[in-house]
Design an enzyme around this catalytic site. Sequence first.
Site, mmCIF file in Angstrom:
data_model
loop_
_atom_site.group_PDB
_atom_site.id
_atom_site.type_symbol
_atom_site.label_atom_id
_atom_site.label_comp_id
_atom_site.label_asym_id
_atom_site.label_seq_id
_atom_site.Cartn_x
_atom_site.Cartn_y
_atom_site.Cartn_z
ATOM 1 N N CYS A 194 4.347 -4.036 16.398
ATOM 2 C CA CYS A 194 3.654 -3.005 17.193
ATOM 3 C C CYS A 194 2.174 -3.388 17.321
ATOM 4 O O CYS A 194 1.530 -3.758 16.341
ATOM 5 C CB CYS A 194 3.793 -1.627 16.535
ATOM 6 N N GLU A 198 0.822 -1.216 0.000
ATOM 7 C CA GLU A 198 0.000 0.000 0.000
ATOM 8 C C GLU A 198 0.850 1.257 0.000
ATOM 9 O O GLU A 198 1.940 1.280 0.573
ATOM 10 C CB GLU A 198 -0.857 0.047 1.275
ATOM 11 N N CYS A 244 -0.747 -1.726 15.100
ATOM 12 C CA CYS A 244 -0.490 -1.543 13.672
ATOM 13 C C CYS A 244 -0.951 -2.749 12.868
ATOM 14 O O CYS A 244 -0.653 -3.892 13.225
ATOM 15 C CB CYS A 244 1.012 -1.311 13.467
ATOM 16 N N CYS A 253 3.200 8.570 0.817
ATOM 17 C CA CYS A 253 3.646 7.713 1.908
ATOM 18 C C CYS A 253 3.947 6.344 1.316
ATOM 19 O O CYS A 253 3.061 5.704 0.742
ATOM 20 C CB CYS A 253 2.535 7.638 2.954
ATOM 21 N N CYS A 273 -3.481 2.084 7.959
ATOM 22 C CA CYS A 273 -2.497 1.625 7.001
ATOM 23 C C CYS A 273 -2.343 0.107 7.097
ATOM 24 O O CYS A 273 -2.234 -0.442 8.179
ATOM 25 C CB CYS A 273 -1.208 2.322 7.422
ATOM 26 N N CYS A 318 5.735 -6.561 7.890
ATOM 27 C CA CYS A 318 6.680 -5.982 8.847
ATOM 28 C C CYS A 318 6.847 -6.967 9.995
ATOM 29 O O CYS A 318 5.922 -7.691 10.325
ATOM 30 C CB CYS A 318 6.117 -4.654 9.384
#
Length: 361
Positions: free
Chosen positions: A118, A94, A121, A107, A335, A114
């Site tokens: 976190c 994205e 997220c 962005c 996101c 990832c």
Amino acid sequence: MMTGPDLKSMEYPELKELVLGLGDKKFRADQVFDWLHNKLADDFDSMTNVPKSLREALKGDSYISTARVYGMQESKYDGTRKYLFRLCDDNLIESVFMRYEHGNSVCVSTQVGCRMGCKFCASTIDGLVRDLTAGEMLSQVYSIIRDTGERVSNVVMMGSGEPLENFDNTVKFIKLLSDERGLNISRRNITVSTCGIVPGIRRLADENLNVTLALSLHAYSDEKRREIMPVANKYPLNEVIDACRYFFDRTGRRVTFEYSLIGGVNDSGADAAGLAALIGGLNCHVNLIPVNPVKERNYVGSAKQAVLAFKNKLEKNHINVTIRREMGRDIDGACGQLRRRVLAEGRESNERIGTNAQDIL
Ligand code: SAH
């Protein structure tokens, strides 16, 4: 197909060596670089002023990475666009296009998924798939410029992924993005955002690229930070803050602290006071953003009152602070969620992936 190195990821000297090695002149390398990074070509055949023989030789030796538009959501309110791109190996990433008064901003993602974990997220829920190449980071910006027909003056590495865990490609990306033979985007307008990889911050400072460092802080104490950011187990706050101070001392660039406000978790008066004590005296700026709800998590964004109170408390302590302008209210799923949604659809009905995923966006 993907054979050999990615031409789009090559800095100019490397591309020049490749072209000279194929027995061609230097100015041919200039032309190819211009096609890739100015005319934003995605294939060899559009390079019409490059002799066919060279194009064929390059095709045999290399490939051009791409990010093809696979889906897009546009905000009715402010024109913010969230893009879903498909990479050469069918991975999905994205990127977001935002219009600000000071210019358009993109962005970008730096990894597929990832591994930082976190808690608030969405990009990390399925872990890390792989690093992106510099060319794939560039392709996100280039595809957005082609799709919108607009210029881009700011780039933030705040999509999925941890840029400092993909250090070399991140640096290459910054150099290519700011290359005067290419888009020539000012390095001051490029932001590297990290969850706090201390050695990476120091290395980035030593590269002296003149970019902006954004540090995702989200809590003022190690204890609190460890609850929401596993990386805090590896790098305690005193080391993170020392690295930020080092970054400022080396580069003269003011550090931005990102602080996502989570209702009832990190948004109290005591949190604001703790934050002020932690970063007071540093040449920095704080960006507050109410956390975007992620449906797999039960965190909620702080109420408006709490956000304002938090901001006031920081200001009373002489800390520069802004509340990040809310972009694309109607497409505000956090996101990483667009990709997750499409992947989930694909799992339920395989033939949708790669054929008509756009239908569901
Ligand atoms: N790994 C890097 C860059 C990607 S995250 C980093 O951690 O900085 C980009 C920013 O979005 C970070 O500040 C991150 O903490 C924040 N973020 C992630 N999920 C969010 C959410 N649901 N709501 C608000 N901000 C979020």
